[in-house]
Design a protein around this motif. Structure first.
Motif, PDB file in Angstrom:
ATOM      1  N   ALA A 231       0.718   6.464   6.215  1.00 23.85           N
ATOM      2  CA  ALA A 231      -0.628   5.886   6.172  1.00 23.85           C
ATOM      3  C   ALA A 231      -0.965   5.409   4.760  1.00 23.85           C
ATOM      4  O   ALA A 231      -1.550   4.330   4.578  1.00 23.85           O
ATOM      5  CB  ALA A 231      -1.648   6.915   6.648  1.00 23.85           C
ATOM      6  N   TYR A 232      -0.580   6.203   3.768  1.00 19.43           N
ATOM      7  CA  TYR A 232      -0.830   5.804   2.381  1.00 19.43           C
ATOM      8  C   TYR A 232      -0.007   4.564   2.027  1.00 19.43           C
ATOM      9  O   TYR A 232      -0.493   3.653   1.354  1.00 19.43           O
ATOM     10  CB  TYR A 232      -0.492   6.953   1.434  1.00 19.43           C
ATOM     11  CG  TYR A 232      -0.640   6.595  -0.029  1.00 19.43           C
ATOM     12  CD1 TYR A 232      -1.895   6.422  -0.608  1.00 19.43           C
ATOM     13  CD2 TYR A 232       0.488   6.416  -0.825  1.00 19.43           C
ATOM     14  CE1 TYR A 232      -2.028   6.079  -1.941  1.00 19.43           C
ATOM     15  CE2 TYR A 232       0.365   6.070  -2.166  1.00 19.43           C
ATOM     16  CZ  TYR A 232      -0.894   5.897  -2.707  1.00 19.43           C
ATOM     17  OH  TYR A 232      -1.030   5.555  -4.035  1.00 19.43           O
ATOM     18  N   PHE A 233       1.246   4.544   2.476  1.00 18.64           N
ATOM     19  CA  PHE A 233       2.097   3.379   2.241  1.00 18.64           C
ATOM     20  C   PHE A 233       1.454   2.113   2.809  1.00 18.64           C
ATOM     21  O   PHE A 233       1.407   1.071   2.149  1.00 18.64           O
ATOM     22  CB  PHE A 233       3.473   3.603   2.870  1.00 18.64           C
ATOM     23  CG  PHE A 233       4.279   2.349   3.040  1.00 18.64           C
ATOM     24  CD1 PHE A 233       4.778   1.659   1.945  1.00 18.64           C
ATOM     25  CD2 PHE A 233       4.523   1.826   4.312  1.00 18.64           C
ATOM     26  CE1 PHE A 233       5.519   0.496   2.099  1.00 18.64           C
ATOM     27  CE2 PHE A 233       5.250   0.662   4.480  1.00 18.64           C
ATOM     28  CZ  PHE A 233       5.747  -0.005   3.370  1.00 18.64           C
ATOM     29  N   CYS A 234       0.946   2.204   4.030  1.00 20.73           N
ATOM     30  CA  CYS A 234       0.304   1.038   4.670  1.00 20.73           C
ATOM     31  C   CYS A 234      -0.929   0.589   3.895  1.00 20.73           C
ATOM     32  O   CYS A 234      -1.174  -0.613   3.742  1.00 20.73           O
ATOM     33  CB  CYS A 234      -0.081   1.378   6.102  1.00 20.73           C
ATOM     34  SG  CYS A 234       1.334   1.602   7.208  1.00 20.73           S
ATOM     35  N   LYS A 235      -1.681   1.541   3.385  1.00 22.36           N
ATOM     36  CA  LYS A 235      -2.880   1.223   2.616  1.00 22.36           C
ATOM     37  C   LYS A 235      -2.519   0.485   1.324  1.00 22.36           C
ATOM     38  O   LYS A 235      -3.140  -0.540   0.985  1.00 22.36           O
ATOM     39  CB  LYS A 235      -3.634   2.517   2.299  1.00 22.36           C
ATOM     40  CG  LYS A 235      -4.925   2.310   1.527  1.00 22.36           C
ATOM     41  CD  LYS A 235      -5.617   3.653   1.279  1.00 22.36           C
ATOM     42  CE  LYS A 235      -6.906   3.453   0.492  1.00 22.36           C
ATOM     43  NZ  LYS A 235      -7.586   4.761   0.243  1.00 22.36           N
ATOM     44  N   VAL A 236      -1.498   0.986   0.610  1.00 24.83           N
ATOM     45  CA  VAL A 236      -1.059   0.353  -0.634  1.00 24.83           C
ATOM     46  C   VAL A 236      -0.489  -1.030  -0.345  1.00 24.83           C
ATOM     47  O   VAL A 236      -0.770  -2.000  -1.059  1.00 24.83           O
ATOM     48  CB  VAL A 236       0.000   1.233  -1.340  1.00 24.83           C
ATOM     49  CG1 VAL A 236       0.612   0.488  -2.526  1.00 24.83           C
ATOM     50  CG2 VAL A 236      -0.627   2.541  -1.812  1.00 24.83           C
ATOM     51  N   PHE A 237       0.304  -1.128   0.715  1.00 24.56           N
ATOM     52  CA  PHE A 237       0.940  -2.398   1.070  1.00 24.56           C
ATOM     53  C   PHE A 237      -0.118  -3.463   1.373  1.00 24.56           C
ATOM     54  O   PHE A 237      -0.033  -4.600   0.890  1.00 24.56           O
ATOM     55  CB  PHE A 237       1.850  -2.202   2.285  1.00 24.56           C
ATOM     56  CG  PHE A 237       2.748  -3.370   2.565  1.00 24.56           C
ATOM     57  CD1 PHE A 237       4.048  -3.391   2.077  1.00 24.56           C
ATOM     58  CD2 PHE A 237       2.313  -4.462   3.315  1.00 24.56           C
ATOM     59  CE1 PHE A 237       4.890  -4.465   2.315  1.00 24.56           C
ATOM     60  CE2 PHE A 237       3.132  -5.546   3.558  1.00 24.56           C
ATOM     61  CZ  PHE A 237       4.424  -5.542   3.057  1.00 24.56           C
ATOM     62  N   GLU A 238      -1.127  -3.102   2.157  1.00 26.65           N
ATOM     63  CA  GLU A 238      -2.170  -4.066   2.526  1.00 26.65           C
ATOM     64  C   GLU A 238      -3.003  -4.466   1.315  1.00 26.65           C
ATOM     65  O   GLU A 238      -3.395  -5.637   1.179  1.00 26.65           O
ATOM     66  CB  GLU A 238      -3.071  -3.480   3.617  1.00 26.65           C
ATOM     67  CG  GLU A 238      -4.092  -4.470   4.147  1.00 26.65           C
ATOM     68  CD  GLU A 238      -4.828  -3.980   5.376  1.00 26.65           C
ATOM     69  OE1 GLU A 238      -5.600  -4.770   5.959  1.00 26.65           O
ATOM     70  OE2 GLU A 238      -4.641  -2.799   5.755  1.00 26.65           O
ATOM     71  N   LYS A 239      -3.256  -3.525   0.430  1.00 24.67           N
ATOM     72  CA  LYS A 239      -4.042  -3.827  -0.774  1.00 24.67           C
ATOM     73  C   LYS A 239      -3.322  -4.844  -1.644  1.00 24.67           C
ATOM     74  O   LYS A 239      -3.938  -5.744  -2.228  1.00 24.67           O
ATOM     75  CB  LYS A 239      -4.312  -2.542  -1.552  1.00 24.67           C
ATOM     76  CG  LYS A 239      -5.153  -2.761  -2.803  1.00 24.67           C
ATOM     77  CD  LYS A 239      -5.410  -1.443  -3.526  1.00 24.67           C
ATOM     78  CE  LYS A 239      -6.237  -1.678  -4.786  1.00 24.67           C
ATOM     79  NZ  LYS A 239      -6.490  -0.405  -5.524  1.00 24.67           N
ATOM     80  N   GLU A 240      -1.983  -4.720  -1.748  1.00 28.07           N
ATOM     81  CA  GLU A 240      -1.198  -5.586  -2.628  1.00 28.07           C
ATOM     82  C   GLU A 240      -0.883  -6.939  -1.992  1.00 28.07           C
ATOM     83  O   GLU A 240      -0.773  -7.943  -2.695  1.00 28.07           O
ATOM     84  CB  GLU A 240       0.108  -4.883  -3.019  1.00 28.07           C
ATOM     85  CG  GLU A 240      -0.091  -3.710  -3.976  1.00 28.07           C
ATOM     86  CD  GLU A 240      -0.637  -4.130  -5.322  1.00 28.07           C
ATOM     87  OE1 GLU A 240      -0.156  -5.142  -5.868  1.00 28.07           O
ATOM     88  OE2 GLU A 240      -1.545  -3.448  -5.835  1.00 28.07           O
ATOM     89  N   THR A 241      -0.712  -6.973  -0.664  1.00 28.53           N
ATOM     90  CA  THR A 241      -0.256  -8.205  -0.008  1.00 28.53           C
ATOM     91  C   THR A 241      -1.323  -8.882   0.841  1.00 28.53           C
ATOM     92  O   THR A 241      -1.171 -10.050   1.205  1.00 28.53           O
ATOM     93  CB  THR A 241       0.954  -7.904   0.890  1.00 28.53           C
ATOM     94  OG1 THR A 241       0.539  -7.056   1.984  1.00 28.53           O
ATOM     95  CG2 THR A 241       2.070  -7.228   0.109  1.00 28.53           C
ATOM     96  N   GLY A 242      -2.374  -8.145   1.174  1.00 29.58           N
ATOM     97  CA  GLY A 242      -3.400  -8.701   2.059  1.00 29.58           C
ATOM     98  C   GLY A 242      -3.024  -8.605   3.530  1.00 29.58           C
ATOM     99  O   GLY A 242      -3.756  -9.089   4.393  1.00 29.58           O
ATOM    100  N   MET A 243      -1.885  -7.974   3.831  1.00 29.11           N
ATOM    101  CA  MET A 243      -1.418  -7.807   5.210  1.00 29.11           C
ATOM    102  C   MET A 243      -0.897  -6.394   5.413  1.00 29.11           C
ATOM    103  O   MET A 243      -0.444  -5.750   4.466  1.00 29.11           O
ATOM    104  CB  MET A 243      -0.279  -8.792   5.528  1.00 29.11           C
ATOM    105  CG  MET A 243      -0.676 -10.255   5.522  1.00 29.11           C
ATOM    106  SD  MET A 243       0.737 -11.329   5.944  1.00 29.11           S
ATOM    107  CE  MET A 243       1.593 -11.338   4.372  1.00 29.11           C
ATOM    108  N   THR A 244      -0.961  -5.939   6.666  1.00 28.70           N
ATOM    109  CA  THR A 244      -0.310  -4.675   6.987  1.00 28.70           C
ATOM    110  C   THR A 244       1.203  -4.908   7.005  1.00 28.70           C
ATOM    111  O   THR A 244       1.652  -6.060   7.103  1.00 28.70           O
ATOM    112  CB  THR A 244      -0.756  -4.148   8.351  1.00 28.70           C
ATOM    113  OG1 THR A 244      -0.273  -5.041   9.371  1.00 28.70           O
ATOM    114  CG2 THR A 244      -2.275  -4.046   8.434  1.00 28.70           C
TER     115      THR A 244
END
Length: 255
Positions: A231-244
């Motif tokens: 869940a944390y990985f998905c949050k960081v990924f979306e914050k950096e890329t704008g996508m899940t």
């Protein structure tokens, strides 16, 4: 670097025994020893350091070792200052364990003599002894880092940041014999980002590659990229890329 030091012992030693050991019980405090006469051998983890007159050695807390004192060759004398460090920086002395400095007479011989003399007088002299010890530690750190180039520090830091051990910045700084604040400053000046940001960007690039080139689950990708919580990985990924992660995989499927 700020250190709150307390001297536990400071004295000149005259040896008669030929062996001293911390092999079973770890050393309870830090120590700085300067050999005056004779020869001594420090043995630790299948390695050995030989000391000759005016050589200095840094002895880390919790270390295990044995000392062989060559009294058969004549008198053996040394200066020794033991100390503990309190506070949040108690484990952060950026000097390699068992660091040896040859011919340390110029700075360290008079400093250690002053510390021992002040310690023996106690009372008002203790403040002087502590200030001398702090300066001694500072000079030892400078000596340990004298030949360490900035580029070498950054390259070693990158390797440690990208290893699977998930080292903290403080742990990496300790391994590289510099302060954590100094490492952060050097790293950002060289790369433009903080050490943690550098590691995060590398992990996200690795994750992007896995999302595009494989069909493994997001949870497994998170684990392979050293994110222990999907869940944390998905949050960081979306914050950096704008996508899940799944949206990113889908967007790249058409390429």
């Amino acid at each position: 670097m700020e250190l709150n030091v307390t001297i536990t012992n400071a004295r000149k030693q005259f040896w008669e025994t030929r062996r001293y050991s911390y092999a079973k019980t770890p050393r309870p405090d830090f120590g700085i020893l300067l050999l005056i006469k004779g020869r001594m051998d420090y043995v630790f983890e299948n390695d050995m350091i030989e000391l000759e007159p005016l050589d200095l050695i840094y002895l880390p807390k919790d270390s295990k070792y044995e000392v062989y004192i060559h009294t058969e060759e004549g008198p053996v004398e040394n200066l020794l200052v033991n100390f503990v460090v309190q506070g949040e920086n108690s484990e952060e002395i950026p000097i390699a364990p068992f660091y040896k400095l040859k011919d340390s007479s110029e700075y360290f011989l008079p400093m250690l003599k002053n510390i021992i003399e002040a310690y023996e007088h106690e009372g008002n002299q203790m403040l002087l002894a502590k200030s001398q010890l702090f300066f001694c530690i500072y000079q030892l750190i400078l000596a340990a880092n004298k030949h360490k180039k900035s580029d070498d520090v950054i390259e070693e830091a990158k390797k440690l940041l990208l290893s699977k051990n998930d080292y903290s910045v403080e742990e990496i700084a300790h391994k590289l014999l510099i302060s954590s604040s100094g490492l952060r400053q050097q790293f950002k000046a060289d790369t433009g980002v903080s050490p943690i940001k550098f590691r995060q960007r590398h992990r996200l690039e690795e994750a992007k590659n896995l999302l595009v080139s494989t069909d493994i689950s997001v949870k497994v990708i998170a684990e392979q990229c050293n994110y222990y919580d999907a869940a944390y990985f998905c949050k960081v990924f979306e914050k950096e890329t704008g996508m899940t992660p799944m949206e990113y995989r889908g967007s790249m499927a058409s390429y």
